[in-house]
Write a protein that holds these residues in place. Structure first.
Motif, mmCIF file in Angstrom:
data_model
loop_
_atom_site.group_PDB
_atom_site.id
_atom_site.type_symbol
_atom_site.label_atom_id
_atom_site.label_comp_id
_atom_site.label_asym_id
_atom_site.label_seq_id
_atom_site.Cartn_x
_atom_site.Cartn_y
_atom_site.Cartn_z
ATOM 1 N N ARG A 59 -11.046 1.174 24.606
ATOM 2 C CA ARG A 59 -11.454 2.589 24.548
ATOM 3 C C ARG A 59 -12.473 2.863 23.450
ATOM 4 N N VAL A 60 -12.538 1.986 22.422
ATOM 5 C CA VAL A 60 -13.480 2.253 21.316
ATOM 6 C C VAL A 60 -14.745 1.393 21.428
ATOM 7 N N ARG A 61 -14.834 0.630 22.499
ATOM 8 C CA ARG A 61 -15.967 -0.271 22.697
ATOM 9 C C ARG A 61 -17.288 0.492 22.661
ATOM 10 N N GLY A 62 -18.220 0.016 21.832
ATOM 11 C CA GLY A 62 -19.538 0.647 21.739
ATOM 12 C C GLY A 62 -19.553 1.897 20.877
ATOM 13 N N THR A 63 -18.419 2.287 20.309
ATOM 14 C CA THR A 63 -18.355 3.523 19.522
ATOM 15 C C THR A 63 -18.086 3.216 18.052
ATOM 16 N N ASN A 64 -18.270 4.251 17.239
ATOM 17 C CA ASN A 64 -17.983 4.113 15.799
ATOM 18 C C ASN A 64 -16.587 4.644 15.472
ATOM 19 N N VAL A 65 -15.732 4.665 16.481
ATOM 20 C CA VAL A 65 -14.399 5.275 16.324
ATOM 21 C C VAL A 65 -13.357 4.209 15.976
ATOM 22 N N VAL A 66 -12.394 4.604 15.127
ATOM 23 C CA VAL A 66 -11.188 3.789 14.952
ATOM 24 C C VAL A 66 -10.031 4.580 15.553
ATOM 25 N N GLU A 67 -9.243 3.903 16.383
ATOM 26 C CA GLU A 67 -8.020 4.519 16.925
ATOM 27 C C GLU A 67 -6.853 4.044 16.083
ATOM 28 N N LEU A 68 -6.003 4.982 15.645
ATOM 29 C CA LEU A 68 -4.834 4.632 14.832
ATOM 30 C C LEU A 68 -3.559 5.086 15.541
ATOM 31 N N GLN A 69 -2.565 4.222 15.487
ATOM 32 C CA GLN A 69 -1.280 4.523 16.119
ATOM 33 C C GLN A 69 -0.181 4.115 15.140
ATOM 34 N N ALA A 70 0.771 4.992 14.873
ATOM 35 C CA ALA A 70 1.864 4.664 13.949
ATOM 36 C C ALA A 70 3.205 4.725 14.668
ATOM 37 N N VAL A 71 4.080 3.810 14.289
ATOM 38 C CA VAL A 71 5.426 3.752 14.876
ATOM 39 C C VAL A 71 6.417 3.397 13.772
ATOM 40 N N ALA A 72 7.547 4.082 13.722
ATOM 41 C CA ALA A 72 8.632 3.679 12.823
ATOM 42 C C ALA A 72 9.733 3.041 13.664
ATOM 43 N N ASP A 73 10.274 1.935 13.171
ATOM 44 C CA ASP A 73 11.404 1.297 13.851
ATOM 45 C C ASP A 73 12.617 1.389 12.923
ATOM 46 N N PRO A 74 13.447 2.424 13.085
ATOM 47 C CA PRO A 74 14.567 2.612 12.158
ATOM 48 C C PRO A 74 15.566 1.452 12.205
ATOM 49 N N ARG A 75 15.636 0.761 13.341
ATOM 50 C CA ARG A 75 16.587 -0.350 13.479
ATOM 51 C C ARG A 75 16.308 -1.446 12.456
ATOM 52 N N THR A 76 15.015 -1.737 12.212
ATOM 53 C CA THR A 76 14.663 -2.799 11.252
ATOM 54 C C THR A 76 14.085 -2.226 9.953
ATOM 55 N N GLY A 77 13.979 -0.912 9.872
ATOM 56 C CA GLY A 77 13.416 -0.301 8.666
ATOM 57 C C GLY A 77 11.937 -0.605 8.482
ATOM 58 N N THR A 78 11.213 -0.746 9.597
ATOM 59 C CA THR A 78 9.809 -1.159 9.537
ATOM 60 C C THR A 78 8.878 -0.053 10.021
ATOM 61 N N ALA A 79 7.743 0.063 9.308
ATOM 62 C CA ALA A 79 6.651 0.923 9.793
ATOM 63 C C ALA A 79 5.582 0.011 10.387
ATOM 64 N N VAL A 80 5.066 0.411 11.538
ATOM 65 C CA VAL A 80 4.009 -0.352 12.214
ATOM 66 C C VAL A 80 2.803 0.571 12.374
ATOM 67 N N VAL A 81 1.628 0.086 11.973
ATOM 68 C CA VAL A 81 0.424 0.886 12.238
ATOM 69 C C VAL A 81 -0.608 -0.017 12.895
ATOM 70 N N VAL A 82 -1.085 0.439 14.047
ATOM 71 C CA VAL A 82 -2.046 -0.320 14.837
ATOM 72 C C VAL A 82 -3.408 0.362 14.725
ATOM 73 N N ALA A 83 -4.466 -0.450 14.554
ATOM 74 C CA ALA A 83 -5.818 0.102 14.453
ATOM 75 C C ALA A 83 -6.744 -0.695 15.354
ATOM 76 N N ALA A 84 -7.561 0.018 16.132
ATOM 77 C CA ALA A 84 -8.519 -0.627 17.034
ATOM 78 C C ALA A 84 -9.934 -0.170 16.697
ATOM 79 N N VAL A 85 -10.851 -1.129 16.536
ATOM 80 C CA VAL A 85 -12.271 -0.809 16.325
ATOM 81 C C VAL A 85 -13.127 -1.737 17.181
#
Ligand code: NAP
Length: 350
Positions: free
Chosen positions: A290-316
């Motif tokens: 979705r960001v191909r050819g653009t100057n955009v970064v897409e960010l997605q955040a997820v918390a997993d309370p089961r493992t106490g982990t924060a996940v953040v995904v970034a696409a450029v």
């Protein structure tokens, strides 16, 4: 030079990021490309070097010259050369009055880090403190007025933009950061050979340079510069069978009570009004396509309370927000202009 336009030089114009600079600058109303530099491709026209740019008017027939000849020919110089090649060249150009934006890693770290992570002793260490780390969403005030800009690496751009607000807010433990990276083959440059050929890449996913990739200290330094919090990052990059795109998936221990909603709100608040950051609503998944050819970064955040982990995904797009687009964004910001000029935000899909 055309009336009122800033003259621009591109070193490494025959490479992938150099070609992308020309493609984007062809639509920039405030600049005129006055110099195109190369090494083995000297003497070729831009269209011979990059046939997809044959429609770029006068730029297509412009002839590639030796990089040394740029001196005095441009007010802004983009250096899109391999690591190490611009470290000695850039200071002289700045002293002659040019704004230099280096797309390589030559001004991103402290001098002591170069032998370990880049394999050379820095030839101009006194310039490292004068260089501004060019991530405009986090360091825009420093970029404004800068004369030497260290344009961030593609993986580092994605990981730092995703993690810095969460570290600053205390929502993740900065000592527990793990970054998994994926890149397409264009990340290795036009000259890359065997490991990135179609034969070697098609139907294959594999890690490389673990745990010694040079963007590791850049991520640590960038997050600390933005937040004041020292970090420890383990970074594992992978090559995937794609041409463009970088995706980083970062994991860290989450603060007690952190939720997907609070992580997402933190990112959305940090980048409110920023034209090139798209924070996805909970449940939506980031996508390099979705960001191909653009100057955009897409960010997605997820918390997993089961493992106490924060996940953040970034696409450029590694060649745009991860390189040439961000470099033009820095060029726009440095004199205080509108940062969005000539930078696409609408992707091509599918
Ligand atoms: N590719 C990416 O996704 C990406 C992302 C962020 C940052 N970067 C960084 O941007 C820089 C350029 O990357 P790229 O992918 O565009 O590389 P590339 O496609 O391999 O192009 C390299 C360019 O530098 C020239 N060159 C090579 N060796 C040289 C030397 N010793 N002296 C002068 N010129 C030389 C080449 O000219 P000839 O072909 O004419 O010899 C070519 O124009 C690298 O530092 C890279 O790490 C790349």
């Amino acid at each position: 030079m055309a009336q009122g336009r800033v003259s621009v030089g591109i070193l490494g114009a025959s490479g992938y990021t150099g070609g992308e600079l020309v493609r984007l600058l062809a639509a920039h109303p405030g600049t005129e490309v006055a110099f195109l530099g190369a090494r083995d491709s000297v003497g070729k026209t831009m269209a011979e070097s990059h046939p997809h740019l044959a429609g770029a008017g006068g730029l297509a027939s412009a002839v590639l010259e030796p990089i040394e000849d740029v001196a005095g020919r441009a007010e802004v110089v983009f250096s899109a050369l391999p690591h190490g090649a611009s470290a000695a060249l850039a200071p002289g150009l700045v002293e002659r009055g040019a704004l230099v934006i280096d797309l390589a890693g030559d001004f991103r770290l402290a001098a002591s880090a170069y032998p370990e992570w880049y394999g050379f002793d820095h030839p101009a260490p006194e310039w490292l403190d004068k260089a501004v780390y060019g991530l405009p969403e986090l360091f825009g005030e420093q970029v404004a007025g800068a004369r030497l800009v260290a344009n961030p690496g593609c993986y580092a751009t994605a990981a730092i933009l995703g993690l810095a607000p969460l570290v600053a807010a205390g929502l993740v433990d900065a000592g527990s950061i793990r970054v998994d990276g994926k890149t397409g083959t264009s990340g290795a440059g036009r000259g890359a050979m065997d490991p990135t050929t179609y034969s070697a890449t098609e139907d294959s996913v594999r890690p490389y340079r673990v745990p010694r990739h040079q963007h590791t200290p850049e991520m640590e330094r960038g997050i600390e510069l933005a937040t004041g919090v020292p970090t420890s990052v383990l970074f594992v990059p992978h090559l995937v069978p794609a041409v463009r795109g970088v995706l980083t998936t970062s994991y860290a221990s989450a603060a007690a009570g952190a939720t997907t909603g609070s992580l997402t709100e933190c990112l959305a608040g940090a980048y409110s009004g920023r034209p090139f950051v798209r924070v996805l609503a909970p449940g939506a998944m980031a996508d390099t396509k979705r960001v191909r050819g653009t100057n955009v970064v897409e960010l997605q955040a997820v918390a997993d309370p089961r493992t106490g982990t924060a996940v953040v995904v970034a696409a450029v797009d590694n060649l745009v927000k991860g390189a040439a687009g961000q470099a033009i964004q820095n060029m726009n910001v440095a004199p205080g202009l509108d940062e969005t000029v000539a930078l696409p935000t609408l992707g091509m899909y599918p």
